[in-house]
Design a protein around this motif. Structure first.
Motif, PDB file in Angstrom:
ATOM      1  N   VAL A   1      -3.544   5.263   4.561  1.00  0.00           N
ATOM      2  CA  VAL A   1      -3.921   4.247   4.998  1.00  0.00           C
ATOM      3  C   VAL A   1      -2.160   4.082   6.659  1.00  0.00           C
ATOM      4  O   VAL A   1      -2.630   3.192   6.825  1.00  0.00           O
ATOM      5  CB  VAL A   1      -2.928   3.165   4.100  1.00  0.00           C
TER       6      VAL A   1
ATOM      7  N   ASN B   1      -5.437   4.539  -2.827  1.00  0.00           N
ATOM      8  CA  ASN B   1      -4.922   3.045  -2.665  1.00  0.00           C
ATOM      9  C   ASN B   1      -5.869   1.825  -3.809  1.00  0.00           C
ATOM     10  O   ASN B   1      -5.168   1.241  -4.258  1.00  0.00           O
ATOM     11  CB  ASN B   1      -4.887   2.366  -1.340  1.00  0.00           C
TER      12      ASN B   1
ATOM     13  N   MET C   1      -7.084  -5.386  -2.027  1.00  0.00           N
ATOM     14  CA  MET C   1      -6.295  -4.636  -3.249  1.00  0.00           C
ATOM     15  C   MET C   1      -5.988  -5.118  -4.481  1.00  0.00           C
ATOM     16  O   MET C   1      -5.605  -5.405  -6.005  1.00  0.00           O
ATOM     17  CB  MET C   1      -5.454  -3.339  -2.885  1.00  0.00           C
TER      18      MET C   1
ATOM     19  N   ARG D   1      -4.270  -3.177   7.404  1.00  0.00           N
ATOM     20  CA  ARG D   1      -3.544  -2.629   6.541  1.00  0.00           C
ATOM     21  C   ARG D   1      -3.520  -3.775   5.822  1.00  0.00           C
ATOM     22  O   ARG D   1      -3.859  -4.028   4.498  1.00  0.00           O
ATOM     23  CB  ARG D   1      -2.533  -2.573   6.729  1.00  0.00           C
TER      24      ARG D   1
ATOM     25  N   THR E   1      -4.651  -4.352   1.871  1.00  0.00           N
ATOM     26  CA  THR E   1      -4.084  -4.933   0.510  1.00  0.00           C
ATOM     27  C   THR E   1      -4.147  -6.630  -0.019  1.00  0.00           C
ATOM     28  O   THR E   1      -4.376  -6.788  -1.090  1.00  0.00           O
ATOM     29  CB  THR E   1      -2.246  -5.163   1.250  1.00  0.00           C
TER      30      THR E   1
ATOM     31  N   THR F   1       0.557  -0.934  -0.262  1.00  0.00           N
ATOM     32  CA  THR F   1       0.141  -0.206  -0.011  1.00  0.00           C
ATOM     33  C   THR F   1       0.676   1.405  -0.052  1.00  0.00           C
ATOM     34  O   THR F   1       2.114   0.950   0.669  1.00  0.00           O
ATOM     35  CB  THR F   1      -1.340   0.407   1.102  1.00  0.00           C
TER      36      THR F   1
END
Length: 197
Positions: free
Chosen positions: A149, A104, A164, A157, A161, A95
């Protein structure tokens, strides 16, 4: 789906003869579509080197990497990004800490797509989709879309991730001990969502 053929990688960080470290020696591996594969080994056994070669952050000294019949051995990392999602062991990787959650996510959502230069305007439909996806984690991230973030906990986090890495439905999702740095309760949530993904 993914085939590593006779991969060899030798590192020599000092440049001195005799200081070579053989990370992979004529390794071959075939992974079929739909398979879930776990690679187990001690520190220094080549697990991360293998992942780095698959994603293109390092290249083998010899051998070939084949994805769906296409040789990607010499393909650059950014060109491979559309095929692979990756979550690192360290929650601080994967990130951009100084960017917001929604920034992000927008960048991850655009990965591998042809587009004009990045614009900092955000699509309302994407934002609603991000909120729905983040709610599945039950970590309160959906209420922090505009927060940086870097202000989030390690578990939040890492969950971000994971989202993402899977937003674009990659052909292969690589997980490098992605729950190792998390507390047991958060690790269980992330593992449960990983299974669904």
């Amino acid at each position: 789906m993914l085939e590593l053929k006779n991969i060899t990688k030798v590192f020599n960080t000092t440049g001195q003869k005799g200081d070579e470290v053989v990370a992979l020696d004529d390794m071959s591996l075939t992974i079929e579509d739909g398979e879930f594969v776990t690679v187990i080994g001690s520190n220094g056994s080549g697990k991360s080197t293998t992942m780095n070669m698959i994603t293109g952050s390092i290249f083998p000294d010899s051998g070939n990497i084949i994805l769906n019949g296409k040789d990607i051995t010499k393909m650059k990392e950014y060109q491979r990004a559309k095929y692979f999602g990756r979550v690192f062991q360290d929650p601080m990787m994967g990130t951009a800490a100084d960017m917001s959650v929604v920034e992000n996510l927008e960048i991850a959502y655009r990965r591998g797509k042809r587009h004009s230069p990045i614009k900092w305007g955000f699509n309302r439909e994407n934002k609603e989709m991000f909120i729905q996806e983040l709610r599945r984690f039950d970590l309160g991230i959906e209420d922090r879309l505009n927060k940086k973030v870097g202000t989030m906990s390690g578990g939040q986090r890492q969950a971000l991730t994971l989202l993402m890495a899977s937003l674009q439905k990659p052909e292969i999702l690589l997980l490098d001990e992605h729950t190792a740095a998390l507390d047991p309760k958060t690790a269980q949530k992330v593992l449960s969502l990983t299974e669904k993904i």
